[in-house]
Enzyme design. Sequence first.
Site, PDB file in Angstrom:
ATOM      1  N   ARG A  61      34.513  35.172  47.159  1.00  0.00           N
ATOM      2  CA  ARG A  61      34.739  33.733  47.331  1.00  0.00           C
ATOM      3  C   ARG A  61      33.692  32.898  46.605  1.00  0.00           C
ATOM      4  O   ARG A  61      33.972  31.778  46.179  1.00  0.00           O
ATOM      5  CB  ARG A  61      34.801  33.389  48.824  1.00  0.00           C
ATOM      6  CG  ARG A  61      36.135  33.742  49.439  1.00  0.00           C
ATOM      7  CD  ARG A  61      36.129  33.571  50.921  1.00  0.00           C
ATOM      8  NE  ARG A  61      35.689  34.757  51.621  1.00  0.00           N
ATOM      9  CZ  ARG A  61      35.025  34.750  52.773  1.00  0.00           C
ATOM     10  NH1 ARG A  61      34.709  33.607  53.335  1.00  0.00           N
ATOM     11  NH2 ARG A  61      34.681  35.871  53.346  1.00  0.00           N
ATOM     12  N   GLU A  98      28.069  39.193  58.832  1.00  0.00           N
ATOM     13  CA  GLU A  98      28.533  38.861  60.185  1.00  0.00           C
ATOM     14  C   GLU A  98      29.495  39.913  60.729  1.00  0.00           C
ATOM     15  O   GLU A  98      29.503  40.200  61.916  1.00  0.00           O
ATOM     16  CB  GLU A  98      29.200  37.465  60.211  1.00  0.00           C
ATOM     17  CG  GLU A  98      29.390  36.949  61.628  1.00  0.00           C
ATOM     18  CD  GLU A  98      30.159  35.637  61.711  1.00  0.00           C
ATOM     19  OE1 GLU A  98      30.584  35.089  60.681  1.00  0.00           O
ATOM     20  OE2 GLU A  98      30.334  35.169  62.854  1.00  0.00           O
TER      21      GLU A  98
HETATM   22  O1  LIG Z   1      25.686  35.351  55.612  1.00  0.00           O
HETATM   23  P1  LIG Z   1      26.499  36.599  55.750  1.00  0.00           P
HETATM   24  O2  LIG Z   1      26.591  37.078  57.172  1.00  0.00           O
HETATM   25  O3  LIG Z   1      26.014  37.678  54.839  1.00  0.00           O
HETATM   26  O4  LIG Z   1      27.995  36.251  55.361  1.00  0.00           O
HETATM   27  C1  LIG Z   1      28.352  35.436  54.276  1.00  0.00           C
HETATM   28  C2  LIG Z   1      29.171  36.181  53.270  1.00  0.00           C
HETATM   29  O5  LIG Z   1      30.366  36.706  53.878  1.00  0.00           O
HETATM   30  C3  LIG Z   1      31.478  36.378  53.063  1.00  0.00           C
HETATM   31  O6  LIG Z   1      31.717  37.314  52.071  1.00  0.00           O
HETATM   32  P2  LIG Z   1      32.526  38.693  52.264  1.00  0.00           P
HETATM   33  O7  LIG Z   1      31.529  39.822  52.198  1.00  0.00           O
HETATM   34  O8  LIG Z   1      33.399  38.625  53.473  1.00  0.00           O
HETATM   35  O9  LIG Z   1      33.347  38.845  50.937  1.00  0.00           O
HETATM   36  P3  LIG Z   1      34.520  38.072  50.159  1.00  0.00           P
HETATM   37  O10 LIG Z   1      33.883  36.866  49.525  1.00  0.00           O
HETATM   38  O11 LIG Z   1      34.920  39.105  49.178  1.00  0.00           O
HETATM   39  O12 LIG Z   1      35.607  37.685  51.132  1.00  0.00           O
HETATM   40  C4  LIG Z   1      31.070  35.065  52.428  1.00  0.00           C
HETATM   41  O13 LIG Z   1      31.826  34.793  51.266  1.00  0.00           O
HETATM   42  C5  LIG Z   1      29.610  35.276  52.151  1.00  0.00           C
HETATM   43  O14 LIG Z   1      29.392  35.924  50.902  1.00  0.00           O
HETATM   44  N1  LIG Z   2      32.779  33.271  60.002  1.00  0.00           N
HETATM   45  C1  LIG Z   2      32.924  33.437  58.679  1.00  0.00           C
HETATM   46  N2  LIG Z   2      33.924  32.828  58.022  1.00  0.00           N
HETATM   47  C2  LIG Z   2      34.081  33.008  56.681  1.00  0.00           C
HETATM   48  N3  LIG Z   2      33.264  33.765  55.943  1.00  0.00           N
HETATM   49  C3  LIG Z   2      32.270  34.381  56.564  1.00  0.00           C
HETATM   50  N4  LIG Z   2      31.312  35.211  56.098  1.00  0.00           N
HETATM   51  C4  LIG Z   2      30.554  35.574  57.143  1.00  0.00           C
HETATM   52  N5  LIG Z   2      30.964  35.011  58.273  1.00  0.00           N
HETATM   53  C5  LIG Z   2      32.048  34.264  57.945  1.00  0.00           C
END
Ligand SMILES: O=P(O)(O)OC[C@H]1O[C@H](OP(=O)(O)OP(=O)(O)O)[C@H](O)[C@@H]1O
Ligand SMILES: Nc1ncnc2[nH]cnc12
Length: 173
Positions: A61, A98
Amino acid sequence: MSLQQLINELVRDVPDYPKPGVMFKDITPLLADHDGFRAVVAAIADHAHGRIDKVVGLEARGFIFATPVALALGAGFVPVRKSGKLPSETFAATYDLEYGTATIEVHRDAFAPGERVLIVDDVLATGGTAEAAVSLVRRAGAEVAGLSVLMELSFLNGRDRLKDLPIESLVTV
Ligand SMILES: O=P(O)(O)OC[C@H]1O[C@H](OP(=O)(O)OP(=O)(O)O)[C@H](O)[C@@H]1O
Ligand SMILES: Nc1ncnc2[nH]cnc12
């Protein structure tokens, strides 16, 4: 309507995704809204301080916001990818987020020495992803000028893991 109100309206809460207890922030309605998407990209670019040589986007994302921000700032774009996706030599970091654990990588030659880097992502939650990305950029010889996110989930205290790093978030919940 303020930018914060617009973001709050266009980011959808999805309870218990991807697992029970997580309130997932779904950015897809925002991305589908031309005015909202454009305003967010402009605001992230406006908040950048000083010279930025490269904008780093965090797969997946983060890529969506980081690429137009790089173009707006006149900077290059560098992808930080989930493990196994970058073809040349990499630095890697494993971290908790998370709702799971992951490994991310950056190309070892992604930066010239001392380049100033802005890291861009959609959500700052526990800060695990951002902390790992900061360590990768530093190991690759660049300076992290700051982290910019669309949305910060302050109850998860991600900021505490990123001490001394300038952090901009357009919305804090
Ligand atoms: O602060 P944190 O607890 O580390 O979470 C934040 C991260 O989680 C999500 O990515 P995700 O790994 O779900 O990947 P995506 O972007 O491929 O959906 C979001 O886009 C952040 O990169
Ligand atoms: N609650 C949340 N929603 C979307 N992206 C996330 N990445 C980590 N936590 C998330």
